[in-house]
Structures are given as structure tokens and as C-alpha cells.
Write a protein that holds these residues in place. Structure first.
Motif, PDB file in Angstrom:
ATOM      1  N   ASP A 145       0.884  -1.078  -0.042  1.00  0.00           N
ATOM      2  CA  ASP A 145       0.019  -0.084  -0.026  1.00  0.00           C
ATOM      3  C   ASP A 145       0.900   0.978   0.132  1.00  0.00           C
ATOM      4  OD1 ASP A 145       1.004   0.514   2.639  1.00  0.00           O
ATOM      5  OD2 ASP A 145      -0.774  -0.626   3.402  1.00  0.00           O
ATOM      6  N   THR A 146       0.136   2.379  -0.108  1.00  0.00           N
ATOM      7  CA  THR A 146       1.001   3.669  -0.066  1.00  0.00           C
ATOM      8  C   THR A 146       1.469   4.155   1.374  1.00  0.00           C
ATOM      9  OG1 THR A 146      -1.050   4.771   0.098  1.00  0.00           O
ATOM     10  CG2 THR A 146      -0.182   4.606  -1.994  1.00  0.00           C
ATOM     11  N   ASN A 147       1.374   3.330   2.396  1.00  0.00           N
ATOM     12  CA  ASN A 147       1.872   3.534   3.625  1.00  0.00           C
ATOM     13  C   ASN A 147       3.154   2.706   3.833  1.00  0.00           C
ATOM     14  OD1 ASN A 147      -0.254   5.191   4.389  1.00  0.00           O
ATOM     15  ND2 ASN A 147      -1.327   3.730   5.739  1.00  0.00           N
TER      16      ASN A 147
HETATM   17  C1  LIG Z   1      -2.622   4.440   5.790  1.00  0.00           C
HETATM   18  O1  LIG Z   1      -2.295   4.978   7.133  1.00  0.00           O
HETATM   19  C2  LIG Z   1      -3.224   5.904   7.362  1.00  0.00           C
HETATM   20  C3  LIG Z   1      -2.933   6.186   9.098  1.00  0.00           C
HETATM   21  O2  LIG Z   1      -2.622   5.041   9.953  1.00  0.00           O
HETATM   22  C4  LIG Z   1      -4.417   5.120   7.649  1.00  0.00           C
HETATM   23  O3  LIG Z   1      -5.791   6.098   7.896  1.00  0.00           O
HETATM   24  C5  LIG Z   1      -4.765   4.845   6.291  1.00  0.00           C
HETATM   25  O4  LIG Z   1      -6.279   4.040   6.008  1.00  0.00           O
HETATM   26  C6  LIG Z   1      -3.765   4.107   5.633  1.00  0.00           C
HETATM   27  N1  LIG Z   1      -3.691   3.692   4.085  1.00  0.00           N
HETATM   28  C7  LIG Z   1      -3.836   2.566   3.496  1.00  0.00           C
HETATM   29  C8  LIG Z   1      -3.764   2.201   2.226  1.00  0.00           C
HETATM   30  O5  LIG Z   1      -3.566   1.631   4.184  1.00  0.00           O
END
Ligand SMILES: *[C@@H]1O[C@H](CO)[C@@H](O)[C@H](O)[C@H]1NC(C)=O
Ligand SMILES: *[C@@H]1O[C@H](CO)[C@@H](O)[C@H](O)[C@H]1NC(C)=O
Ligand SMILES: *[C@@H]1O[C@H](CO)[C@@H](O)[C@H](O)[C@H]1NC(C)=O
Ligand SMILES: *[C@@H]1O[C@H](CO)[C@@H](O)[C@H](O)[C@H]1NC(C)=O
Ligand SMILES: *[C@@H]1O[C@H](CO)[C@@H](O)[C@H](O)[C@H]1NC(C)=O
Ligand SMILES: *[C@@H]1O[C@H](CO)[C@@H](O)[C@H](O)[C@H]1NC(C)=O
Ligand SMILES: *[C@@H]1O[C@H](CO)[C@@H](O)[C@H](O)[C@H]1NC(C)=O
Length: 558
Positions: A145-147
Motif C-alpha cells: 500500500d501507499t503506507n
Molecule cells: C495509511 O495509514 C493511515 C494512518 O494510519 C490510515 O488512515 C490509512 O487508511 C492507511 N492507508 C492504507 C492504504 O492502508
């Protein structure tokens, strides 16, 4: 242990992001975060490697960064982290080249690239394991994912009869390993080659961190598909920051041969190497793999931390090794950004690189008094292999080791005590990639110090005068390390492989290795010169010096 080197995984994003200033402080150091810089992923290379500085015999992909290795049925496979769209880290795929001799390489289609939900934001580093029945399998880190969430996936060859293993498939039961709650899932990557325990179960280690603690997690599996985290990590060390590219393998206490990764027993010790995200150096320890605890315990005298032993004290990161059963040796690949270095067996012979040697010149019993330098003529100094043994009559003139110096900061000492700072016993060594009037040169030299109760041998590969090009933003450190060598014979040997923009040096038969990348503007092609020099009051003798012009391998369509 024998080894060769080339680079692996990861260094790249670390290095690039550091220069972008994406830094965060840990323990007084800085850690490069592993964010993906989308806007930079497709910027083309800042370094024009197409011509002058392109290496002649060090493996270099057409552009971008290198990754890891494997031997399968007579062919060496090099996989490397590669951004097909640009020269900073991003869009990462596993590019693939093959070779029969580690010198001549053939480029194949990318082996692993983002295409599934479990790796759609990147296919990062990992390792190959050869399963029973001679079946290779790759474990690699996928970004989901982008995180920047990291999981561990596997890929297998589509056709085991294809000698080049060109096509790889990523089955749908991926990912095999996801981070549990106790694990920081954005620092969870670089699975090692798997090894078999006595219980017949597989083990792998995966790098990570908890706070400032570097961790090599341990996972076990009966069938290679279902992995369970062990209660205790293989090893961890507080204060070292994130660990990348752990490498864990046995070495023999008796023989010179390398060992396959699962070998155990009383004649075997283990090496754990980790790449430090924070300092961008790697260190390793020698120790015991306790089968009872299923944990690695470094020997007491080992420094388990940033001051630990390094494979290479220069521009070298994220190395990974593999066992080469055809020659019973362990080969180590590492990465010297923005290229890679291929060496061979330090102890046993350099067979492949030696095959590239062309015209040879020799020099014997030549005295070098203080301030003297002599040119080694008659070879192509921009692409050469030099071996030299220096001797001296006494250690009496060795300079005092200033007790205020940090014994573990050789680089800083070298930057203060460069080749132009005259000394007692040393500096002496060679000047590589030198221009006619020494406007540019990269000296590789020794300097002997007298510390309280012993002598310390500093080895430097000093890039600070390597180029007249504007140094702003360039990475030109005075790379250095100490050489743990017995001086009773009053001799020191040095070997350097010079390859246009790579100077790769081995002190005392490879006890200390330093790789530098340098970009001269004058000392190029036939305008590059090679000298031996002494700038210390103690006269040194060149016992023997051999230098060869190096041929360019047939690079095939790499
Ligand atoms: C990325 O992290 C943020 C903060 O924890 C969260 O709100 C978001 O849903 C996450 N995005 C993904 C694609 O997992
Ligand atoms: C190579 O790595 C060093 C150390 O991280 C960095 O300062 C330098 O910018 C890098 N060079 C390139 C061309 O990426
Ligand atoms: C790279 O160098 C070559 C030869 O010097 C030159 O022709 C080419 O234009 C350069 N490319 C870039 C992007 O500077
Ligand atoms: C597998 O590779 C072999 C050797 O290259 C080839 O003869 C065969 O056709 C391949 N099989 C498939 C299904 O592609
Ligand atoms: C998890 O690892 C990332 C990357 O190293 C780091 O930025 C973050 O601070 C870590 N999170 C925690 C809770 O330690
Ligand atoms: C690691 O070191 C930090 C800083 O000294 C300390 O706060 C932390 O408690 C240590 N962690 C462990 C698990 O010992
Ligand atoms: C030796 O020292 C002198 C005096 O500092 C300096 O001019 C010369 O460049 C040095 N030689 C080398 C090879 O660095």
C-alpha cells in the motif's frame, strides 16, 4: 572463508533519500526513511555513466541499482533492484542478468515486478534458496500500500528446464509472511536465504526494528509455505537502529571452503551481517548459532554495533552472499552506489578477474624515500589491477596515535592525515586515477601509528582529491579502516582493482577492503596515471609490484 562481492538490495533508497534530507534522528545518527518519493521516481540519472566513468569489468546495469545472486545448474544469476523508469529509487523491480563466469553478463527480462495486490507498490529485496530437488525459490519483500506496508512473498521459476530461468511466477497464496502486531510493518523486510534446522524445518530471518533496536526476526516453516514467528528473534541489538539485508551463514573453522547455508556442526561458526539503515554501513560479527535456543550469539570479543567489523570500509552497502557449489565458495555481492562491484575469492585466487589481465609490468626492490613517487608506466592506468608488497626496516618512526582520536572513526583520522600530510612510517601506497600533474588522484595508502601497546595500521582510500568537478553535493569521503595485521615481518601488501570510476582495494590480502567511486575529469582513459609513493620519513621498499592492464569482458547484451 572465501568470498566475492557485488551488491544487493536496498542501499539505493537509503542513499538517495539521505541526500534528499528525509532524515530522522535516532541515537545521534540519522536514519533514512523509506518513503517512496513518487515525484522523483522517474527522474533520470544524475550521473552520466554512459561513457567516461562506465566501469569496464565491474558489473553495471544499463542504469540504476543492483540486487542479489544465486547459482543454479551452472549459471550465476544476478537479480538487482532496478527502477525501469528513472534513477532514484522507486518503481522497484527485480531485474535479472545471468553469467557463466561472473564476468560476462547477459541481461534478461525483469524477473519480478509489481503486478499483484501483494506487491503492487514495489518488489524489494530478498534472497534465493535452492530447495531439495534443485528447485530455486525467491523470497522477496512486497509493498502492498501507499503506507509502505511490507510483506514477504515468494516467486518460483515458470520453467525449470529453461537454463536461464527467465520467467518467474508469484502464486496466489502470497503473501507468505505478514507482520504481526508486535512488528513495525514499515520496517520489515529483506528475507534471508533459508536454512534447514536439525528438526528438518526451514528458517529465515527478516530485518526490522523496534524503536532503536535493530532486529533480525526468525521464522520457521515445515513446508516453506506456512511460516511461524519464533518467540525470540535470531538476534537483536539495541541502539543500532533499523536492520536491513541481514545475512546469516556458516563458515568453516578448519577449511578454506565456503559452506552451504544449512551446514552446522562443531567445525562451524556463524556470521551475521546487517546493513545499518542509520549509518549506511554494514557490520558483521562472528559467533555461535545456538541450536537449543535457535538464536545467534556473537563471540564476546566481537563488537556488536556500529563500531563492528565491516566487509568494506568504503562505498559498499546491502551486501548479500550465496553459496557457489561449483567451487565450494561463498560469494558476496555488494553495491557501490551507483554501480556494483564484482570481485572474487579473496583467499583462493580471483580466477575470474585474473582472466581479464592483459599486459603486465613489474617492479622489484625499488626504494622510495620521503616525498618520492614513481610512475608505473606501460599499462592502462584507468583500467588496471595492481598488486604491491612494501617493506620497511623498522617501526620506530611510526607516529603516535593521538589518544583523543576515536579508534573506530578511521575515516575521520584519514581525512586529517591524508597523503599530503607527511608522516613517519607512511603514508605510502599508490596513487590511482591520477592526472599528469596530480590535479586529481585517489591515493590508496597505509599509515602506521604507535598506540599505547601496539601498532595500528590505517588504510585509506581517499576520494577527497579525486575530481576537479565541483564537489558540492558529491560523496567523496576519505574512506578508511584499520588493518588487523601482524607487522613482525615488516611488510604490507596492497591490491587495487581500478576501473574508471571504481577503485577497489584490499589491504594485507583482503583483511581490510575499501571500495571508492570516483569521477575524475582529467585522469580518464589514456590520461590516467598510476604511481607508487611514500610521504613518510621512513624509507620504504617496493619488494615487488605487478600491474596489469585489464581487458573489458564481452558484456554481451547486458
Ligand atoms: C495509511 O495509514 C493511515 C494512518 O494510519 C490510515 O488512515 C490509512 O487508511 C492507511 N492507508 C492504507 C492504504 O492502508
Ligand atoms: C552514494 O551514497 C552516499 C552515501 O549515502 C551518498 O551521499 C551519495 O549521494 C550517493 N551517490 C549517489 C550518486 O547516489
Ligand atoms: C553523457 O555523455 C555522453 C558522452 O560524453 C554525451 O554524448 C551525452 O550527451 C551525455 N548525456 C547526458 C545526459 O549528459
Ligand atoms: C521450458 O524450457 C525448455 C528449455 O528452454 C523448452 O524447451 C520448453 O519448451 C520450455 N517449456 C515451456 C512450457 O515453455
Ligand atoms: C516503524 O518504522 C518506520 C521506518 O523505519 C519508522 O519511521 C517508524 O517510526 C517506526 N514506528 C515505530 C512505532 O517505531
Ligand atoms: C533501547 O535503548 C533505548 C535508549 O537507550 C531505551 O530507551 C530502551 O528502553 C531500550 N530498549 C530495550 C528493549 O532495552
Ligand atoms: C607528499 O607531501 C607533500 C607535502 O605535503 C605534498 O606536496 C605531496 O603532494 C604529497 N604527495 C602525495 C602523493 O600526496
Amino acid at each position: 572463508m572465501e568470498f566475492s562481492r557485488t551488491y544487493l538490495l536496498w542501499g539505493l533508497q537509503v542513499l538517495v533519500l539521505c541526500s534528499l534530507g528525509a532524515l530522522l534522528n535516532i541515537n545521534g545518527g540519522v536514519e533514512a526513511s523509506h518513503e517512496v518519493y513518487m515525484q522523483l521516481q522517474s527522474v533520470s540519472s544524475p550521473v552520466n555513466v554512459s561513457q567516461v566513468h562506465r566501469t569496464g569489468y565491474h558489473f553495471q546495469p544499463p542504469r540504476n541499482w543492483i540486487n542479489g545472486p544465486m547459482y543454479y545448474s551452472g549459471i550465476y544469476h544476478l537479480f538487482y533492484q532496478y527502477n525501469p523508469k528513472g534513477a532514484v529509487w522507486g518503481n522497484i523491480v527485480w531485474a535479472h542478468s545471468v553469467s557463466k563466469d561472473l564476468i560476462n553478463w547477459k541481461r534478461l527480462p525483469n524477473a519480478i515486478y509489481p503486478s499483484k495486490p501483494f506487491d503492487q507498490y514495489g518488489c524489494w529485496s530478498g534472497s534465493a534458496t535452492i530447495l531439495p530437488g534443485n528447485k530455486p525459490i525467491i523470497l522477496y519483500t512486497g509493498i502492498v500500500d501507499t503506507n509502505n506496508t511490507q510483506v514477504q512473498n515468494y516467486a518460483i521459476p515458470a520453467n525449470l528446464s529453461d537454463p536461464y530461468l527467465q520467467k518467474w511466477v508469484k502464486p496466489n497464496n502470497n503473501p507468505l509472511v505478514v507482520a504481526d502486531r508486535a512488528i513495525n510493518k514499515t520496517a520489515f523486510r529483506d528475507p534471508t536465504t533459508a536454512w534447514l534446522g536439525r528438526d528438518g524445518h526451514w528458517r529465515i530471518s527478516i530485518g526490522g526494528r523496534r524503536g532503536t533496536m535493530g532486529i533480525a526476526y526468525l521464522y520457521r516453516s515445515k513446508d516453506f509455505m506456512h511460516w511461524v514467528k519464533a518467540k525470540n528473534p535470531l538476534h537483536s541489538r539495541n541502539g543500532t537502529g533499523n536492520w536491513e539485508c541481514p545475512d546469516f551463514y556458516p563458515v568453516s573453522v578448519s577449511g578454506r571452503n565456503g559452506l552451504d547455508t544449512s551446514v552446522m556442526g562443531s567445525r562451524v561458526r556463524h556470521v551475521l551481517k546487517v546493513s545499518l539503515d542509520v549509518t549506511r554501513y554494514e557490520y558483521y560479527t562472528l559467533g555461535t548459532y545456538s541450536l537449543e535456543k535457535d538464536m545467534y550469539i556473537p563471540d564476546e570479543e566481537m563488537i556488536d554495533g556500529w563500531n563492528g567489523l565491516r566487509y568494506d570500509y568504503g562505498n559498499f552497502y546491502a551486501s548479500k552472499s550465496f553459496f557457489d557449489p561449483s567451487k565450494n565458495r561463498r560469494i558476496l555481492w555488494g553495491w557501490a552506489n551507483e554501480s556494483d562491484s564484482t570481485n572474487d575469492d579473496v583467499k583462493k585466487g580471483w580466477a575470474e578477474v585474473k582472466a581479464l589481465r592483459g599486459k603486465k609490468v613489474e617492479l622489484n626492490n625499488k626504494m622510495l624515500v620521503k616525498g618520492e613517487k614513481i610512475e608505473i608506466k606501460g599499462i592502462t592506468a584507468a583500467q588496471a589491477d595492481v598488486e604491491v608488497t612494501f617493506s620497511f626496516n623498522s617501526l620506530d618512526k611510526a607516529e603516535r596515535f593521538d589518544p583523543r582520536w576515536d579508534r573506530y572513526d578511521a575515516q575521520n583520522i584519514c581525512s586529517q592525515k591524508g597523503s599530503t600530510v607527511q608522516g613517519g612510517l607512511g603514508p605510502f601506497g599508490i596513487l590511482t586515477l591520477a592526472s599528469q600533474n596530480l590535479e586529481e588522484y585517489t591515493p590508496v595508502f597505509f599509515r602506521v601509528f604507535k598506540a599505547q601497546n601496539k601498532h595500528l595500521v590505517l588504510m585509506c582510500s581517499d576520494a577527497s582529491r579525486s575530481s576537479l568537478k565541483d564537489g558540492a553535493g558529491a560523496y567523496r569521503p576519505s574512506f578508511a579502516g584499520f588493518v588487523d595485521v601482524d607487522l613482525t615481518g615488516k611488510k604490507l601488501s596492497l591490491r587495487s582493482l581500478i576501473d574508471h570510476s571504481v577503485v577497489e582495494s584490499f589491504g594485507a590480502g583482503g583483511k581490510t577492503c575499501i571500495t571508492s567511486r570516483v569521477y575524475p575529469t582529467l585522469a580518464i582513459y589514456n590520461n590516467a596515471h598510476l604511481y607508487a609513493f611514500n610521504n613518510g620519513t621512513e624509507t620504504v621498499k617496493i619488494d615487488s609490484l605487478s600491474a596489469w592492464s585489464m581487458n573489458r569482458p564481452d558484456k554481451m547484451n547486458q
